[in-house]
Design an enzyme around this catalytic site. Sequence first.
Site, short mmCIF file in Angstrom:
data_model
loop_
_atom_site.label_atom_id
_atom_site.label_comp_id
_atom_site.label_asym_id
_atom_site.label_seq_id
_atom_site.Cartn_x
_atom_site.Cartn_y
_atom_site.Cartn_z
N ARG A 1 0.86 -1.20 0.00
CA ARG A 1 0.00 0.00 0.00
C ARG A 1 0.90 1.24 0.00
O ARG A 1 0.63 2.22 -0.68
CB ARG A 1 -0.92 -0.02 1.21
CG ARG A 1 -2.22 -0.79 1.01
CD ARG A 1 -1.98 -2.22 0.53
NE ARG A 1 -3.21 -2.98 0.41
CZ ARG A 1 -3.65 -3.83 1.35
NH1 ARG A 1 -2.96 -4.05 2.46
NH2 ARG A 1 -4.77 -4.50 1.15
N ASP B 1 0.42 -7.10 -2.96
CA ASP B 1 -1.01 -6.86 -2.74
C ASP B 1 -1.56 -6.19 -3.99
O ASP B 1 -0.82 -5.98 -4.96
CB ASP B 1 -1.23 -6.00 -1.48
CG ASP B 1 -2.52 -6.41 -0.77
OD1 ASP B 1 -3.58 -6.35 -1.41
OD2 ASP B 1 -2.46 -6.80 0.41
N HIS C 1 -6.26 -10.31 -3.54
CA HIS C 1 -5.25 -9.26 -3.37
C HIS C 1 -4.18 -9.34 -4.45
O HIS C 1 -2.99 -9.17 -4.19
CB HIS C 1 -4.61 -9.35 -1.97
CG HIS C 1 -5.54 -8.90 -0.88
ND1 HIS C 1 -5.86 -7.59 -0.67
CD2 HIS C 1 -6.23 -9.61 0.05
CE1 HIS C 1 -6.70 -7.48 0.35
NE2 HIS C 1 -6.96 -8.70 0.81
N GLU D 1 -9.53 -12.63 2.26
CA GLU D 1 -10.45 -11.72 1.55
C GLU D 1 -10.49 -12.00 0.05
O GLU D 1 -10.44 -11.06 -0.75
CB GLU D 1 -10.02 -10.27 1.81
CG GLU D 1 -10.05 -9.91 3.28
CD GLU D 1 -9.61 -8.47 3.56
OE1 GLU D 1 -10.29 -7.81 4.34
OE2 GLU D 1 -8.58 -8.03 3.01
N TRP E 1 -6.74 -13.57 12.28
CA TRP E 1 -6.84 -12.10 12.30
C TRP E 1 -8.27 -11.62 12.52
O TRP E 1 -8.48 -10.56 13.09
CB TRP E 1 -6.25 -11.49 11.03
CG TRP E 1 -7.07 -11.62 9.78
CD1 TRP E 1 -7.14 -12.69 8.95
CD2 TRP E 1 -7.93 -10.63 9.20
NE1 TRP E 1 -7.98 -12.45 7.90
CE2 TRP E 1 -8.49 -11.18 8.02
CE3 TRP E 1 -8.30 -9.33 9.56
CZ2 TRP E 1 -9.38 -10.48 7.21
CZ3 TRP E 1 -9.19 -8.63 8.74
CH2 TRP E 1 -9.72 -9.21 7.59
N ASP F 1 -2.95 -0.33 12.48
CA ASP F 1 -3.46 0.75 11.63
C ASP F 1 -4.70 1.38 12.25
O ASP F 1 -5.43 2.09 11.58
CB ASP F 1 -3.72 0.26 10.20
CG ASP F 1 -4.61 -0.97 10.12
OD1 ASP F 1 -4.71 -1.70 11.13
OD2 ASP F 1 -5.21 -1.21 9.05
C1 ACM Z 1 -6.07 -9.03 6.58
O1 ACM Z 1 -6.12 -8.10 7.40
N1 ACM Z 1 -6.77 -8.96 5.45
C2 ACM Z 1 -5.29 -10.21 6.83
#
Ligand code: ACM
Length: 788
Positions: free
Chosen positions: A183, A212, A282, A346, A418, A445
């Site tokens: 990012r 990513d 990703h 995701e 996570w 974050d």
């Molecule tokens: C994540 O925060 N998508 C691992």
Amino acid sequence: MKFTRTLKSFVNFLLPLTSILCTFLFYACTNDNKTVNANYEVVPLPRQIIYQAESNPFVLNKSTRIFYIENDGQSHQLASFLASYINECAGINLQLTTKKDAESIIEFQIDTTLNTNPDYYKLSVTPHNILINGVSASGVFYAIQTLRKSLPVESVNNVSFPAAVIEDYPQFSHRGVSLDVSRHFYSADFIKKYIDVLALFNMNVFHWHLTDDQGWRIEIKKYPNLTKIGSQRSETATDRHSEEYDGKSYGGFYTQEEIKDVVEYARQRYITVIPEIDIPGHTLAVLASYPELGCTRGPYQVGRGWGIFEDVLCAGNDSVFTFLDDVFTEVAELFPAKYIHIGGDECLKNRWMACPKCQARIKALGIRETKAHSAGEQLQSYFIHRVEELINKKGKSIIGWDEILEGGIAPNATIMSWRGTDGGIYAAGRGHDVIMTPESHLYLDYYQSPDVDNEPYTFGWLTDLEKVYSFDPIPVELEKDQQKNILGGQVNVWTEYMPTSKNVEYMLLPRLGALAETLWSYPQEKDYNNFVARMYRQSLLLDKLGYENCKQAYGVQVKCDYDTEKNEIKITLSTFDNAPIYYTLDGTVPTEKSLKYSEPIIISKSSNLKALVVRDGIQSKIYSKEFSFNKATAKPIELKNQPDKKYTFNGAITLVDGQKGYKSSYRTGSWLGFLGEDMVATIKLGDQVSVSSVKLNQFINSRGGLLFAKSIKIEVSDDGKTFKEVHHMGLPVLNCHLKPYTWEIKETFDTVKANYIRVTLKAIEGLPAWHEKAGAKAYIMIDEIVVE
Ligand code: ACM
Ligand code: ZN
């Protein structure tokens, strides 16, 4: 037993004092050079420190020598580290020696039989010698870090180390920190600085999130487009829920030479680098480089905005697995770690469901939708199994985010939990190794200070130092024999909102210290205030080493209680060490001449609190908070419908607590969110209070599902049972996305006297047809209700 322990702690309390006194007398008599005591109470706190008060201290000065074994590179390197640390902190330049003929010597020995924990060390401080015994070189390295952190952070002539025996070892074997370099990208030099601070706190894993959607950052010789195309994005979104972009191209990657250099740098500091190549989701940067690997074959572009994307690697195309096999061959050669992290998080399944190749694969595998797992989840499981197999063949094991549990876990996978700890509990219960990294406690974050409008912008939520410190990686749900499957924990640093390396440092520190101690110490050994006191001392070293670090935990801590009978707010101020606090209530800047805080402050009218701590003659940052009283403030309030669990925080009182919602984030406790239900608040105003207006703010964030309510209705009552409507107004209808903002509602009506007022914000039926999530429930997000 209790008596023995009390006696022992009393003696342990006296011994260092005696030792300090001896040092003082010794130097008072012999010379007037600057002497400062070392303090072994560092972060993480050594497991056992036994002071030897009867013995003189070890005095480190320029004639001290650090012994290393001749022709032993490792020994020389450990000695060099220690010498450089001592020079850096205390300004004393020590020479290394291969002869033990100096008056005072620091030396290390490795003895594998000392303990079963490979990171164990014993530090024995006697008048002429500091002896470090480690089970391995890593143990010696941690002892060196303890010595380093115990040094004064100022130039001195002598450092007096109280005679003592310290024994120490960590609870967990995986003590990790990640960094997302996709990012935002940071130079290899910064990665080394990052590794340095991990080493300072005895962390041993650097999880390098190298790829990513928004950028591929590792050179792969066989696939040059990954860096030629995939490491560059045309521009970057200006906010999380925004379609605005900055118009500036952005990119960067690490060459294989740089990667080898970083891996070696980390190895020398006893840190393993685990690379993450995030698949099958990703992967926009991969698809932009090699469009044939996607279900639709493109065209694709490297991600410019944040969030997750539908385009992922095709699971029905065998050339995807050939590509991955090649990539992982190069990755495996670059990173000696046992693990390769393959992401797995995701991954949206929309493209797979519409792709002929993916559908053919589903058919060929005989996948059928079950109650537990969708076809897409099972296809993902197939994908991960296949990748695991090819990575296992390279002699490596995989780590994956907890989504890889969906559809069936790959046989040898380690799970990084996570989305809370449930995935970790499930996997550990089935014999898989687990690393705990729940976003609730270990995502850095998120904000670390409640004063969010004065903090760098983040993803949202509040994860302060105490919250990180409170985390226990071993869930109570696990049986004793399953607990060993928890290898440890990790903080994750996702960098959407960290454009510079200074941002990264600030978000990491001091929360890294809290995790370091959580992973090193057992829960019963932890004490938050004691930790903060030690962390404060270590912050002096962080400052000296040039790391940005958040000081919020060392400043004024504020707690508000609300007396809705007396309509008062009680404000309690505190600091970790009871340092003096000075404050004003009229908005003027406090000084040491202002009111000194001694007991809770009670307010019943609008006040502008400003407070500061003075510690060692140094003033903290000023805490500032406006309390604005209106006819509803600190009055009894009831909600007909409860807010959504995620957005409940302190509940109903939030709406009459005299404090406006923060503008930067609705996720840190100053806003309440009602999901799909009306917001109906009844406030008991008191005896025949005349009212003629209601003001409140709605946080609008259409992409996040926060829309205008349908209408606002205001009613009054004398008995709290029968209400009379005094105002009713429709609110705007949104027909396209808006940038997030705070929308002020102010409704006025003919003055009326009432004992109660009821405010209703009517919920819309669902997200409108034009919205990506049409039909889903919408949020009403509101802050203070102001009644005048
Ligand atoms: C994540 O925060 N998508 C691992
Ligand atoms: Zn496909």
